[in-house]
Every structure is written in C-alpha cells, then in structure tokens.
Scaffold this motif. Structure first.
Motif, PDB file in Angstrom:
ATOM      1  N   GLY A  21       4.682  11.625  10.532  1.00 26.26           N
ATOM      2  CA  GLY A  21       3.241  11.741  10.278  1.00 26.26           C
ATOM      3  C   GLY A  21       2.413  10.696  10.993  1.00 26.26           C
ATOM      4  N   ILE A  22       2.836  10.310  12.216  1.00 28.37           N
ATOM      5  CA  ILE A  22       2.114   9.245  12.915  1.00 28.37           C
ATOM      6  C   ILE A  22       0.728   9.698  13.365  1.00 28.37           C
ATOM      7  N   GLY A  23       0.449  10.995  13.225  1.00 31.87           N
ATOM      8  CA  GLY A  23      -0.920  11.467  13.450  1.00 31.87           C
ATOM      9  C   GLY A  23      -1.918  10.734  12.550  1.00 31.87           C
ATOM     10  N   ALA A  24      -1.422  10.149  11.451  1.00 29.30           N
ATOM     11  CA  ALA A  24      -2.304   9.408  10.533  1.00 29.30           C
ATOM     12  C   ALA A  24      -2.818   8.112  11.163  1.00 29.30           C
ATOM     13  N   LEU A  25      -2.178   7.693  12.278  1.00 32.12           N
ATOM     14  CA  LEU A  25      -2.569   6.430  12.927  1.00 32.12           C
ATOM     15  C   LEU A  25      -3.400   6.638  14.196  1.00 32.12           C
ATOM     16  N   ILE A  26      -3.501   7.898  14.652  1.00 29.05           N
ATOM     17  CA  ILE A  26      -4.132   8.158  15.950  1.00 29.05           C
ATOM     18  C   ILE A  26      -5.211   9.223  15.823  1.00 29.05           C
ATOM     19  N   GLU A  27      -6.384   8.939  16.405  1.00 30.97           N
ATOM     20  CA  GLU A  27      -7.424   9.969  16.460  1.00 30.97           C
ATOM     21  C   GLU A  27      -6.870  11.193  17.170  1.00 30.97           C
ATOM     22  N   PRO A  28      -7.209  12.393  16.794  1.00 27.77           N
ATOM     23  CA  PRO A  28      -8.195  12.816  15.780  1.00 27.77           C
ATOM     24  C   PRO A  28      -7.608  12.898  14.373  1.00 27.77           C
ATOM     25  N   ILE A  38       0.820  -1.226   0.000  1.00 30.34           N
ATOM     26  CA  ILE A  38       0.000   0.000   0.000  1.00 30.34           C
ATOM     27  C   ILE A  38       0.855   1.278   0.000  1.00 30.34           C
ATOM     28  N   CYS A  39       2.196   1.109  -0.201  1.00 34.35           N
ATOM     29  CA  CYS A  39       3.094   2.268  -0.242  1.00 34.35           C
ATOM     30  C   CYS A  39       3.212   2.816  -1.660  1.00 34.35           C
ATOM     31  N   SER A  40       3.423   4.116  -1.762  1.00 30.25           N
ATOM     32  CA  SER A  40       3.853   4.650  -3.060  1.00 30.25           C
ATOM     33  C   SER A  40       5.094   5.507  -2.850  1.00 30.25           C
ATOM     34  N   GLU A  41       6.046   5.367  -3.773  1.00 35.97           N
ATOM     35  CA  GLU A  41       7.332   6.056  -3.625  1.00 35.97           C
ATOM     36  C   GLU A  41       7.223   7.500  -4.104  1.00 35.97           C
ATOM     37  N   ARG A  42       7.875   8.401  -3.347  1.00 34.62           N
ATOM     38  CA  ARG A  42       7.883   9.813  -3.733  1.00 34.62           C
ATOM     39  C   ARG A  42       9.297  10.373  -3.597  1.00 34.62           C
ATOM     40  N   ALA A  48       5.133   6.795   0.878  1.00 34.30           N
ATOM     41  CA  ALA A  48       3.920   7.411   1.444  1.00 34.30           C
ATOM     42  C   ALA A  48       2.821   6.365   1.545  1.00 34.30           C
ATOM     43  N   ILE A  49       2.142   6.355   2.683  1.00 30.52           N
ATOM     44  CA  ILE A  49       1.005   5.439   2.876  1.00 30.52           C
ATOM     45  C   ILE A  49      -0.210   6.282   3.218  1.00 30.52           C
ATOM     46  N   ARG A  50      -1.303   6.069   2.483  1.00 32.12           N
ATOM     47  CA  ARG A  50      -2.529   6.829   2.766  1.00 32.12           C
ATOM     48  C   ARG A  50      -3.137   6.368   4.084  1.00 32.12           C
ATOM     49  N   ARG A  51      -3.638   7.312   4.850  1.00 33.94           N
ATOM     50  CA  ARG A  51      -4.261   6.972   6.133  1.00 33.94           C
ATOM     51  C   ARG A  51      -5.356   5.923   5.978  1.00 33.94           C
ATOM     52  N   THR A  52      -6.221   6.132   4.993  1.00 33.57           N
ATOM     53  CA  THR A  52      -7.340   5.204   4.818  1.00 33.57           C
ATOM     54  C   THR A  52      -6.842   3.783   4.531  1.00 33.57           C
ATOM     55  N   ASP A  53      -5.751   3.651   3.769  1.00 37.27           N
ATOM     56  CA  ASP A  53      -5.214   2.322   3.432  1.00 37.27           C
ATOM     57  C   ASP A  53      -4.623   1.624   4.654  1.00 37.27           C
ATOM     58  N   PRO A  94      -5.127  17.938   8.521  1.00 41.75           N
ATOM     59  CA  PRO A  94      -5.585  16.545   8.582  1.00 41.75           C
ATOM     60  C   PRO A  94      -4.451  15.614   8.133  1.00 41.75           C
ATOM     61  N   ALA A  95      -4.211  14.543   8.929  1.00 44.14           N
ATOM     62  CA  ALA A  95      -3.091  13.645   8.638  1.00 44.14           C
ATOM     63  C   ALA A  95      -3.503  12.623   7.584  1.00 44.14           C
ATOM     64  N   GLU A  96      -3.274  12.955   6.326  1.00 41.71           N
ATOM     65  CA  GLU A  96      -3.707  12.086   5.226  1.00 41.71           C
ATOM     66  C   GLU A  96      -2.692  11.003   4.895  1.00 41.71           C
ATOM     67  N   HIS A  97      -1.410  11.244   5.227  1.00 43.68           N
ATOM     68  CA  HIS A  97      -0.360  10.285   4.875  1.00 43.68           C
ATOM     69  C   HIS A  97       0.621  10.061   6.022  1.00 43.68           C
ATOM     70  N   LEU A  98       1.159   8.857   6.026  1.00 43.37           N
ATOM     71  CA  LEU A  98       2.260   8.470   6.896  1.00 43.37           C
ATOM     72  C   LEU A  98       3.470   8.288   5.967  1.00 43.37           C
ATOM     73  N   TYR A  99       4.669   8.708   6.424  1.00 46.16           N
ATOM     74  CA  TYR A  99       5.838   8.612   5.552  1.00 46.16           C
ATOM     75  C   TYR A  99       6.956   7.786   6.173  1.00 46.16           C
ATOM     76  N   LEU A 100       7.493   6.855   5.398  1.00 49.07           N
ATOM     77  CA  LEU A 100       8.707   6.136   5.785  1.00 49.07           C
ATOM     78  C   LEU A 100       9.858   6.713   4.979  1.00 49.07           C
ATOM     79  N   VAL A 101      10.971   6.981   5.641  1.00 45.70           N
ATOM     80  CA  VAL A 101      12.126   7.556   4.950  1.00 45.70           C
ATOM     81  C   VAL A 101      12.988   6.421   4.389  1.00 45.70           C
ATOM     82  N   GLN A 102      13.155   6.399   3.075  1.00 44.72           N
ATOM     83  CA  GLN A 102      14.005   5.383   2.429  1.00 44.72           C
ATOM     84  C   GLN A 102      15.413   5.906   2.238  1.00 44.72           C
ATOM     85  N   GLU A 103      15.504   7.147   1.751  1.00 39.66           N
ATOM     86  CA  GLU A 103      16.804   7.815   1.579  1.00 39.66           C
ATOM     87  C   GLU A 103      16.618   9.264   1.996  1.00 39.66           C
TER      88      GLU A 103
END
Lengths: 138, 138
Positions: free
Chosen positions: A62-69, A7-11, A86-91, A25-34
């Motif tokens: 962007g861990i706000g994407a995992l926690i209310e609100p 469910i990741c997309s590279e940016r 990038a991972i969409r919150r909904t996904d 609004p926290a729409e995405h969570l990000y993992l740092v690759q480089e």
C-alpha cells in the motif's frame, strides 16, 4: 521505528481477505508482522496476475499511501492468515512533515524499494520481448 | 533549486553520444536543459529497446546515482544535441545528508517519479500478457 510504532494499529486478517483494490484512495499502509500479503495486477477487469508476495521484513503493502495522487496502483489480498500493522495515510504523512530527518529516511527506503520493483518489472518486459523475438524467428 | 544549481555543471552533448551504460557505477545524475535523452534497456547484450525519452522538465536521467547500490539500471543516449546539467553523486548525496528538509523533498520527488515509471512498466507487462492470452485463444 519507535515513532512509527506509535501510529500503528494491529489487525488480524484472515486468508483470502482483500485489503484494498487498485485505484481506490490509499488510506492505509500495511506492514506484515506474520503471514503474507499478495499484490496483484488486474487485467481486463477479470484476471488478477500475482505480482509479488510480501512477508515479514519484506517492506510494505500500500505504498500508494505515501505518494501522490495517493491511490493504490495494485490490489492486495492476504495469502495466509496474517497479522498486519496498519498506518493511516494522514498519520504517516503528518509524521514525515513534522520530522524531516525521519521523512528523508522513509522516502529513501521507499525510493529504493520502488527501484527494486521497477528493475524486476523491466526484467519481465525483457522476457516477454525475448519470447516475441523467439516466436517471430521460429 | 538554488542549492542544487550550485553543484551542477553544464555539459553540451551531441546527438547519439552515450551518457552511460547499464550496470556502470552511477557517478552522475543529469537534468535535461535543452534537447532530449533516451533511456534504453539492453536485451540479449545486442538490442537496445527504448524505454522513455526525457525532455526539459521531465525529470532526471541517471537516478541510480541517488539509490543504493548506486549503479545505472538502464543505458542513456542523447536523442538530440543536448545541453545537460550534470551533478556528481558525491555532491548530491552530501547535500541530502546535510539538509534533511531538502533531502526529504528530493527523495519524495524521486519516489513519485519511480512510482510513475513502475505504473507505466506494469502497463507494458499487462499488454504483453493480454497479447499472449489472445494468441493462445486464436
């Protein structure tokens, strides 16, 4: 990891580009690759104090994407030219809902990360407090 | 809640009694039923700054019992004569391990709680920072 990869997309994000701002609004969570992402705290609406630098393997921005609100509590900016996943919150929330075992792992890791950040932040409060005590007794 | 109730034991704790001290192994998690528990941060090994007060319904004291490395990061003292529900770390971790759905709920609630405390603590850092700026410009 494989389920999350799906469910990741590279940016590719250039240095100095903002990923998000506090209170959005926290729409995405990000993992740092480089590269590296800097988390910043806004003070007085004008100054941004750097809080932490996230490098590959350090966890997420962007861990706000995992926690209310589901809002960002800090702002984030690329400190270098970076490659992010990038991972969409909904996904990610759907994945956690569907797979309880994976959800438990993600939430346990998240709680550990938050706990570490909390200990670091309290350490800072302690330093400020000790400085005030020192100033008051000079 | 029923599953958690089954592993709780009730304790009556008088005002001013310490439940635990920072850096001790986190053997128990406490729910406040009546009264109040104060969490404190030790500064310089002599002063204890109050961080938060936990009343019935406010969550738990001793969440170090749920997160590696399973040590308390603050100290805790009863601010009033209190009735607490104590849960042994080994019991709650076994329950989380056995029941992934319940584990996910517990860890999600824990992450939300930690996130709230982190936002509050950062707010304090911000206030200290603004005070320093004010002092520097007087």
């Amino acid at each position: 990891m494989q389920k999350i990869r799906a469910i990741c997309s590279e940016r590719q994000v250039p240095k100095d580009e903002w990923l998000f701002r506090r209170d959005q609004p926290a729409e995405h969570l990000y993992l740092v690759q480089e590269g590296a992402v800097e988390l910043l705290m806004e003070v007085n609406g004008t100054i941004d104090i750097p809080i932490t630098l996230i490098r590959p393997g350090d966890g997420c921005a962007g861990i706000g994407a995992l926690i209310e609100p589901y809002t960002y509590s800090l702002s984030a900016r690329c400190a270098q030219d970076s490659v992010l996943l990038a991972i969409r919150r909904t996904d990610i929330l759907e994945l956690i809902e569907r797979d309880a075992g994976l959800g438990r792992i993600i939430m346990t890791n998240l709680a550990r990360k938050l706990s570490e950040r909390l200990v670091e932040t309290r350490q800072e409060v302690k330093l400020h407090f000790m400085n005030l005590v020192k100033m008051a007794t000079v």
